[in-house]
Design an enzyme around this catalytic site. Structure first.
Site, PDB file in Angstrom:
ATOM      1  CB  SER A  89      45.719  28.573  34.050  1.00 18.06           C
ATOM      2  OG  SER A  89      44.566  29.102  34.681  1.00 18.06           O
ATOM      3  CE  LYS A 120      48.284  27.873  26.403  1.00 19.96           C
ATOM      4  NZ  LYS A 120      48.414  26.448  26.590  1.00 19.96           N
ATOM      5  CE  LYS A 164      44.862  26.917  23.935  1.00 22.41           C
ATOM      6  NZ  LYS A 164      43.822  26.429  24.567  1.00 22.41           N
TER       7      LYS A 164
END
Ligand code: IVH
Length: 675
Positions: free
Chosen positions: A87, A121, A323
């Site tokens: 991850s 992403k 993010k």
């Protein structure tokens, strides 16, 4: 005139047809540049299908006609991979992204200072595809990284994923064995279309495209997956062995040449500033993209430098997920409506001028209760910010007070129930306003629907629509009335025929054999969910004992606080409720006894059984689990170890798939307990 009999084509002709179809597939799904109409494409595919049907010797596993196969007999088996799927470490802001780069430079020196690949992403489901000699042989979910689930038959139905790799004229050939990693996702427009259909047929809405994609991938029947509009982007490989490719950028180009879709927005960034600019530009583009992304992944380009940086236990040092913040949009409150639930609770809902938030059109947002509205001071006519945090049910963040023109009236909870007109109550210290009228039509329907629902008494085929018809036709008023229904009562109802009516009656009959926790839960006592119902069943052992319990005894039970004790006692002292329990028992409801555990084989494991079981009854299966020290629950949560799915398993199966809970079939369960 004799029918025209087509001549048998040569192998080369069939192969040519296949290549042509594959190329159209590639143009459409990978390049997004179709060169023929859908009708032309369909005609080619049909021709191939006809040839393969007539001359089965031409059939091959990697033919474009062979996307939908039979479901795996064993459910999903486990795939163990040698190179784990890692991850990524997250960065939430620019400083954190810069800090990642500083750590990288400390680890690998100046080689870490620049030359990155920045990629969107994707907010989907990670999968690994294994190609042997260019043919797709296996597809698996990420699982824990090392062990994933084998979802090959389902992945084969995704048209964007080639069953055969292409051999490009120039550049590297695909290695003999290639494990491609990437993300399966559902485009937003398709997600919205599916949810619209769900809503129109009164079904539950899906939470977001990611969960829907995950649920679709974990369908037992690949035929169902094939109906879901899934897509794919490749972004990596398991190991680069057997290739001469030495960088992420070259890899992306090679993957594309081999026929795999690669996100065209991915960009090579020479400096950290380029990567930051990419992040900021993509964040601006985000609301207009046809799929959901939740950030940017920045990767060191050179594989040599990647190797030098190495990985930590679960994530590589050479990549970071930076993010995006949650998505917000501004819109107007057109109205605040009040909905009444099964327990009479009034919930204010803001009706909004439809607005796109993160690609999804939002037109309602819950405002929870009067306190929440008071706190946020949201008024009809206000401009408000709404936010989606991954899920479809959005929230109102706050009104934009500067844009409030003049004085808008404050929202007030109605004094009367909008459904039955009874004066509502709001007990001191409670946030919830309720309609106290037990006979309020919406509450009556709500209770009946709760009673028949899957976690409760579970009457298959009795959903919202049918319950509504039964109430309207005055055939059912309390749950006990279900047990008086006859086929003749049902036949006159809309969309009912002899057979469907008989099925419903049979399901009602079957529901008489239940368990005590289900029965207690089905009664719909406020605050008595499935867990509390289990605790109560365990403690009292019979419904009669529960009905006679004092508030004191109830509140002394571990897991039942004072509030719940009071709710139960209030419920059990109402004459109508006592009669309901008596009537249900009289109707023939019986409870399977909970057996004592005789071994610890399944200790710590929780099972949920769903769908039509053919090898044993649900009660027998639950008893087997309990005998071995395991737990049987009626609803799926992230604490569920296994969902055992019989035929026509519905929402529980879906929930399991959403939560990533392992789903097994009856045979697998039998093997487990016979070991
Ligand atoms: S690279 C070692 N690239 O994000 C590299 N992952 O938080 C691991 N994801 O499990 C993955 N888009 O499901 C990579 N362009 C992208 C991605 C991506 C989405 C997902 C992937 C992974 C998760 C890690």
């Amino acid at each position: 005139m004799p029918a025209h009999k087509p001549a048998k084509p040569s192998r080369a002709e069939v192969e040519k047809l296949r290549r042509e179809i594959e190329e159209h597939n590639y143009n459409y799904h990978v390049l997004d540049r179709p060169t023929v109409s859908d009708a032309e494409y369909d005609a080619l595919l049909r021709r191939l299908e006809e040839i393969e049907a007539k001359w089965p010797e031409f059939r091959t596993r990697d033919s474009p006609t062979q996307r939908i196969g039979a479901p795996p007999a064993e459910g999903f088996s486990v795939v163990t991979r040698a190179v784990p799927m890692l991850s990524l470490e997250n960065a939430m802001a620019e400083e954190e992204f810069r800090a990642w780069r500083e750590r990288l430079v400390r680890a690998v020196g100046s080689a870490g200072e620049g030359d990155y690949v920045a990629e969107p992403k994707m907010d989907g489901v990670a999968v690994e595809l294994v190609y042997e000699d260019g043919t797709l042989v296996q597809a698996s979910t990420r699982g824990d990284g090392v062990n994933g689930e084998d979802v090959t038959p389902n992945v084969r139905t995704i048209r964007a994923i080639p069953l055969r790799l292409m051999h490009p004229a120039k550049g590297a050939k695909p290695p003999k064995t290639l494990s491609v990693r990437g993300e399966v996702y559902m485009p937003l427009a398709d997600f919205e279309r599916i949810n619209k259909k769900q809503m129109e047929s009164g079904e539950k809405l899906y939470a977001n495209p990611r969960n829907t994609a995950a649920g679709s991938l974990k369908q037992i029947d690949p035929g169902v997956t094939a109906t879901r509009p899934l897509k794919f982007f490749a972004y990596g490989i398991g190991s680069a062995e057997g290739t001469t490719i030495r960088s992420q950028w070259d890899l992306l180009q090679a993957l594309r040449r081999w026929g795999l879709p690669v996100n065209p927005l991915s960009k090579r960034c020479q400096t950290i500033d380029d990567a930051i600019a990419f992040h900021n530009e993509l964040e601006e583009k985000r609301p207009k993209l046809p799929y959901e992304i939740d950030g940017v992944v920045v990767k060191v380009n050179d594989f040599g430098v990647q190797e030098e940086a190495g990985t930590r236990s679960r994530s590589p040092r050479w990549a970071i997920a930076w993010k995006f913040p949650p998505q917000e949009a501004r819109t107007r409150v057109l109205d605040i409506e009040v909905q009444v639930g099964r327990t009479g609770a009034l919930t204010p809902v803001a009706r909004l001028e439809p607005v796109r938030v993160g690609g999804v059109t939002v037109s309602n947002a819950t405002l929870h209760n009067a306190d929440e509205i008071e706190k946020k001071d949201v008024r009809v006519g206000d401009w408000v910010f709404v936010r989606r945090a991954g899920d479809v049910i959005p929230e109102v963040v706050a009104p934009v007070k500067e844009l409030r023109k003049g004085s808008l009236p404050k929202f007030k909870m109605p004094e009367k129930c909008p459904v039955c007109g009874t004066r509502v109550v709001r007990p001191e210290g409670e946030a919830v306003t309720r309609c106290p009228n037990f006979a309020c039509p919406i509450q009556v329907r709500g209770r009946l629907i709760h009673f028949v629902s899957r976690g409760a008494i579970d009457i298959e085929g009795l959903g919202f629509k049918l319950v509504d018809q039964l109430v309207t036709a005055a055939l059912v008023e309390t749950p006990a009335d279900f047990y008086k229904l006859t086929v003749d009562d049902l036949i006159p109802l809309e969309r009912m025929a002899e057979k469907s009516a008989q099925n419903v009656i049979d399901a009602i009959e079957r529901s008489k054999h239940t368990t005590l926790p289900r029965f207690i839960y089905a009664l719909g006592i406020r605050n008595v969910g499935e867990t509390v119902a289990e605790v109560l069943a365990e403690h009292f052992g019979s419904i009669e004992a529960l009905m006679e319990a004092s508030e004191e005894e109830l509140s002394s039970i571990h897991g039942v606080g004072e509030v719940i004790a009071q709710e139960i006692r209030t419920w059990t002292s109402v004459a109508g409720n006592r009669k309901l329990v008596r009537d249900l028992v009289k109707a023939g409801i019986t409870f399977a006894r909970a057996p004592r555990a005789t071994s610890t084989e399944l200790a710590g494991k929780t099972f949920v059984f769903t769908g039509t079981l053919t090898k044993f009854t649900r009660e027998e299966a639950e008893a087997e689990v309990k005998k071995r020290g395991g737990k049987a629950a009626s609803s799926v949560s992230k604490n569920t170890s296994y969902v055992v799915a019989g035929e026509n398993a519905g929402t529980k199966l879906e929930k399991a798939q959403k939560l990533g809970v392992e789903v097994i079939d009856e045979d697998a369960f039998l093997r487990m307990i016979r070991r």
